[in-house]
Design an enzyme around this catalytic site. Structure first.
Site, short mmCIF file in Angstrom:
data_model
loop_
_atom_site.label_atom_id
_atom_site.label_comp_id
_atom_site.label_asym_id
_atom_site.label_seq_id
_atom_site.Cartn_x
_atom_site.Cartn_y
_atom_site.Cartn_z
N ASP A 79 0.77 -1.11 -0.14
CA ASP A 79 -0.30 0.31 0.06
C ASP A 79 0.89 1.28 0.06
O ASP A 79 0.22 2.37 0.61
CB ASP A 79 -0.83 -0.30 1.55
CG ASP A 79 -1.98 1.17 0.87
OD1 ASP A 79 -2.87 1.17 1.57
OD2 ASP A 79 -2.19 1.68 -0.32
N LYS A 123 2.80 3.23 -5.75
CA LYS A 123 2.08 2.62 -6.70
C LYS A 123 3.47 1.74 -7.87
O LYS A 123 3.58 0.28 -7.86
CB LYS A 123 1.47 2.77 -7.46
CG LYS A 123 -0.43 3.40 -6.44
CD LYS A 123 -0.01 2.14 -5.35
CE LYS A 123 -0.90 3.05 -3.65
NZ LYS A 123 -1.08 2.63 -3.34
N ASP A 176 -3.48 -2.71 -2.44
CA ASP A 176 -4.78 -1.93 -2.30
C ASP A 176 -4.24 -0.59 -3.96
O ASP A 176 -3.37 -1.26 -4.42
CB ASP A 176 -4.16 -1.33 -1.15
CG ASP A 176 -5.34 -0.62 -0.92
OD1 ASP A 176 -5.12 0.70 -0.50
OD2 ASP A 176 -6.17 -0.76 -1.46
N ASN A 177 -4.94 -0.24 -4.46
CA ASN A 177 -5.27 0.48 -5.50
C ASN A 177 -4.72 0.04 -6.46
O ASN A 177 -3.83 0.73 -7.76
CB ASN A 177 -4.54 1.98 -5.34
CG ASN A 177 -4.56 2.20 -3.60
OD1 ASN A 177 -3.78 1.07 -2.35
ND2 ASN A 177 -5.80 2.58 -3.25
N GLU A 227 -10.88 4.44 -1.27
CA GLU A 227 -11.71 4.79 0.41
C GLU A 227 -12.48 5.86 0.91
O GLU A 227 -12.80 6.94 -0.72
CB GLU A 227 -10.86 4.96 1.11
CG GLU A 227 -9.20 5.43 0.83
CD GLU A 227 -8.67 4.97 0.06
OE1 GLU A 227 -8.86 3.70 -0.61
OE2 GLU A 227 -7.15 5.51 0.30
#
Ligand SMILES: O=C(NC/C=C/[C@H]1O[C@@H](n2ccc(=O)cc2)[C@H](O)[C@@H]1O)c1cc([N+](=O)[O-])cc(O)c1O
Ligand SMILES: [Mg+2]
Length: 214
Positions: free
Chosen positions: A141, A144, A169-170, A199
């Protein structure tokens, strides 16, 4: 003088959460970020997916890349069995100072080791410096564009056990396209996408769970 967003998040925890109650810390951050100001915590919706993966893996050792304010650190650690450990890497000293206080408020200092520095520098040192054998779960997380190089580094350092799980995540927003392509096409990973939302918003995002086949 002007406070920072992480300082305001810590304030919300100290005001609204009960000391020693990790779930109340998670709830206080989500309530603050949903009602007052957005922040890049994995959040409550993706957090439920995170919880289910953590419970399924039931890990003894967890690596988290990107602590920020400690939201997912506390969320994961609150689900770990008694002697399990979570190592979390944080690059920004200002975020680390806040995260340590959030972790302390949750009463999870004994389960969590926050290490300051960059993942690229720290990952090769984890075995010798922290006596880690291999991780059962890695939660990605952080930046990236570091997901893929750090995954390769984790593999090279023999830090992922056979059957170990990467949870990222993401993968849609902001996105990690090279990472996604890699884990979905590599014969050494069994990947699964959990569709959700960014989120505190209605924007699509999701988590990618990748089991390392060795
Ligand atoms: O950019 C995002 N995350 C980057 C996180 C970076 C965190 O990882 C640390 N780190 C730790 C170790 C390192 O080696 C490098 C950085 C940084 O110091 C920071 O604490 C993001 C952005 C959105 N968004 O909607 O824009 C949503 C999200 O959920 C996100 O996670
Ligand atoms: Mg994130």
């Amino acid at each position: 003088t002007q406070s920072t967003r992480p300082q305001r998040i810590l304030g919300a925890v100290q005001q609204n959460a009960t000391r020693g109650d990790p779930r109340s810390v998670v709830r206080a951050i989500d309530q603050y970020c949903r009602s007052q100001e957005w922040a890049m915590n994995v959040g409550d919706e993706k957090g439920c997916i995170l919880d289910s993966v953590v419970s399924e893996v039931n890990p003894s050792t967890v690596l988290e890349l990107g602590t920020y304010c400690g939201y997912s650190t506390v969320r994961i650690a609150s689900l770990l069995p008694p002697h399990a450990k979570l190592i979390t890497l944080e690059f920004n000293p200002k975020f680390a100072v806040i995260a340590r206080q959030v972790i302390a408020w949750a009463g999870l200092e004994d389960k969590i080791q926050l290490v300051e520095g960059s993942s690229g520098d720290l990952i090769p040192k984890l075995k010798e410096q922290f006596g880690v054998k291999a991780f059962d779960l890695v939660f990605l997380d952080h930046w990236k564009d570091r997901y893929l190089p750090d995954t390769k580094l984790i593999e090279e350092c023999g830090l992922l056990r056979k059957g170990g799980v990467l949870l990222a995540d993401n993968v849609i927003c902001p996105g990690a396209p090279e990472y996604l392509e890699f884990v979905r096409s590599s014969p050494r990973y069994e990947s699964q996408y959990f569709k959700s939302h960014l989120e505190y918003t209605k924007v699509e995002d999701g988590l990618e769970k990748s089991v390392f086949l060795g």
